[in-house]
Design a protein around this motif. Structure first.
Motif, PDB file in Angstrom:
ATOM      1  N   THR A 192      14.345 -32.103  -1.634  1.00  0.00           N
ATOM      2  CA  THR A 192      14.198 -30.761  -2.205  1.00  0.00           C
ATOM      3  C   THR A 192      15.323 -30.534  -3.203  1.00  0.00           C
ATOM      4  O   THR A 192      16.263 -31.329  -3.308  1.00  0.00           O
ATOM      5  N   PHE A 229      18.271 -21.318   1.008  1.00  0.00           N
ATOM      6  CA  PHE A 229      18.357 -21.193  -0.455  1.00  0.00           C
ATOM      7  C   PHE A 229      19.786 -20.847  -0.894  1.00  0.00           C
ATOM      8  O   PHE A 229      20.173 -21.106  -2.039  1.00  0.00           O
TER       9      PHE A 229
ATOM     10  N   HIS B 162       9.336 -21.738  -4.376  1.00  0.00           N
ATOM     11  CA  HIS B 162      10.357 -20.827  -3.861  1.00  0.00           C
ATOM     12  C   HIS B 162       9.755 -19.422  -3.906  1.00  0.00           C
ATOM     13  O   HIS B 162       9.810 -18.738  -4.921  1.00  0.00           O
ATOM     14  N   THR B 178      14.373 -14.853  -1.386  1.00  0.00           N
ATOM     15  CA  THR B 178      13.729 -16.127  -1.713  1.00  0.00           C
ATOM     16  C   THR B 178      13.463 -16.885  -0.421  1.00  0.00           C
ATOM     17  O   THR B 178      14.355 -16.984   0.423  1.00  0.00           O
ATOM     18  N   MET B 180      12.054 -20.682   0.736  1.00  0.00           N
ATOM     19  CA  MET B 180      11.710 -21.995   0.170  1.00  0.00           C
ATOM     20  C   MET B 180      10.452 -22.578   0.821  1.00  0.00           C
ATOM     21  O   MET B 180      10.353 -23.781   1.082  1.00  0.00           O
ATOM     22  N   GLU B 183       8.323 -25.533  -1.004  1.00  0.00           N
ATOM     23  CA  GLU B 183       9.042 -26.805  -1.093  1.00  0.00           C
ATOM     24  C   GLU B 183       9.289 -27.404   0.292  1.00  0.00           C
ATOM     25  O   GLU B 183       9.194 -28.620   0.468  1.00  0.00           O
TER      26      GLU B 183
END
Lengths: 329, 329
Positions: A192, A229, B162, B178, B180, B183
């Motif tokens: 990632t 993140f 995202h 956010t 993820m 991903e």
């Protein structure tokens, strides 16, 4: 090995996982006479398991021990899975050593030796859980440590690719949880965007690691998909150096794991401190978990060494494999 | 394009992300006259961005539009990142269209056209958050939908690699999160044991998907690292077919995302139902989120189409780019 040592050999124990194979040669009292390791885990055999792959690897690692003196063999781990040498069906929880010893599955090797394969454990329910190999380590830790045997409630952590937390009540495995922490960490670093700005440092970055643990504690309610993140955004905003990012992410994931464990215990009106804790596994990884447990939950979890071989020997003795042997010279 | 259409052209808008580039040709009222797409995202340029890669891709996609008539150009997305054509520094929250329009960063292309690049948004704090491109979609959705403009609190979900959840209060972006999710889903399917037993079915498996959403709701307190392992164990115990496993895992991850969002809102004494919801993005993915939101939280979140191009046009108008143009034939 000299003749006197050969005469003492009483058991071979195998810890045979997905990526490695370890072997111990024991005397009748459980002392380790010799030990070996091979990279021929179940998923790394040159020939598939069902086409003699296990037999080849076993022969390669242990033939000279058995040529010197034929002794019983016990094996634990993925060797007992559908993909292994022979399937040893899961035993349902709650489990203690007796039923496990009675559930050993024998397989005869090409050279004629019988290998006794440990079953794994299964917890049925809405979200089933399975283990193979860890049950042996847990039993070994309980056998080897008197303080654990006396504790009414023991909570054992086995960090790794698929980390396990095992709840032992009065010597019996009552339930367990699996956290895919190690495998998710590797996938995030290698596949990632989080891995792109990481630099691997020579030293463990304990400060960054504990910062990750703290992020999970303080902001974990948004969940792991959100908190991870921050590995990127703290980097983008100059608050986390490239050499700190992997340790920070590791702390985040282990922090989420410990938060999840605490939440499950809380759902049953327990706190982590109601349990006697311990850690089993790779030394560097256990060190991280020990740091995180002390930091996040004020727990001192000792690392329980030699649990695997103690477990193999203990189960073999429970199963009566040692009685089949002459008592020695 | 015929001469009458050419005479109407007033603006080119570019949505230029990591993996794709889309272009719209607008008239002075925002009607779309033509549209194009290219796979030349910022990370897929044959030449690096700082060595003319963006210029090449822009020329290839838009030269004939500009040859017919020179019009202003606005671009949003990763094109404004450090790795893009020219960095357009993040604008701090809270943000509304005015400051964003004033923060456009011009870059002159090799052919002499000026491309005005949208800044992204940043939310500072213990866990910073950033977006590039989504701010344009959010503004476009607010402009295009009167019901959203009138709502005091709007919660917009932008699923994807995202995923973003954007909190809009009285027309202003107040904060965002956010996740993820996209991903992590790809990394789990392609690079962990969970993917090994998956078979991709032709049809979406809504039942398995919603079962995953439910697992996150009912057992999510243990955290995602624990619940995802059930993709494997439900398979091992014959409760989840190979063709259902990817959809189940997708539901689990989206379920965890929605639980995390609800927990963050609850921490501020809000419920998801205190907000007017909407979804922006890929149709198939928005459909999944819509199903999950209805199932888990009883919310009906409409899919807000054409948000990207509406946002590009609106910001260009706010920035006065259209005034620089003659009014038409």
């Amino acid at each position: 090995m000299d003749t006197a040592t050969t005469a003492r050999t009483a058991l071979i124990g195998l810890d045979w996982g997905t990526t490695s194979l370890r072997a111990w040669l024991f005397d009748a009292q459980g002392a380790v006479l010799d030990t070996r390791a091979s990279p021929l885990g179940i998923m790394r055999l040159p020939r598939p398991a069902d086409l003699g792959g296990c037999d080849d690897a076993f022969q390669k690692l242990c033939a000279d021990w058995l040529d010197a003196r034929e002794v019983p063999v016990i094996a634990a781990g993925m060797v007992g899975s559908v993909q292994g040498w022979k399937e040893a069906p899961y035993v349902a929880l709650p489990a203690d050593p007796g039923p496990l010893a009675r559930a050993l599955v024998p397989v005869r090797s090409a050279r004629g030796s019988v290998v006794h394969i440990m079953p794994g454990l299964i917890e049925q329910g809405a979200l089933p859980n399975v283990m193979r190999g860890e049950e042996t380590q847990v039993l070994g830790a309980l056998v080897a440590h008197a303080s654990l045997r006396r504790a009414p409630r023991v909570l054992l952590g086995l960090p790794g690719t698929h980390a396990k937390w095992v709840f032992v009540v009065e010597g019996r495995v009552e339930r367990f949880l699996t956290f895919m922490t190690g495998e998710v960490f590797a996938a995030l670093c290698e596949h990632t965007i989080l891995g792109r700005t990481m630099q691997t440092g020579a030293q463990p970055q304990d400060e960054a690691f504990l910062r990750g643990v703290d992020t999970a504690r303080r902001h974990g309610q948004a969940g792991l998909l959100a908190t991870i993140f921050s590995t990127r955004t703290l980097g983008l905003t100059g608050q986390l150096a490239p050499a700190q990012q992997a340790d920070y992410l590791s702390g985040l994931l282990i922090g989420h794991e410990l938060m999840g464990l605490a939440a499950v215990l809380a759902g049953e009106d327990f706190k982590p401190s109601d349990w006697t804790p311990g850690l089993i596994g790779d030394a560097a990884l256990c060190r991280r978990y020990r740091l995180a447990l002390a930091h996040a939950q004020g727990l001192d979890a000792p690392v329980l060494e030699h649990s695997t071989e103690q477990g193999l020997f203990h189960i073999a003795r429970e199963a009566g494999l040692l009685r089949a042997q002459p008592a020695g010279p």
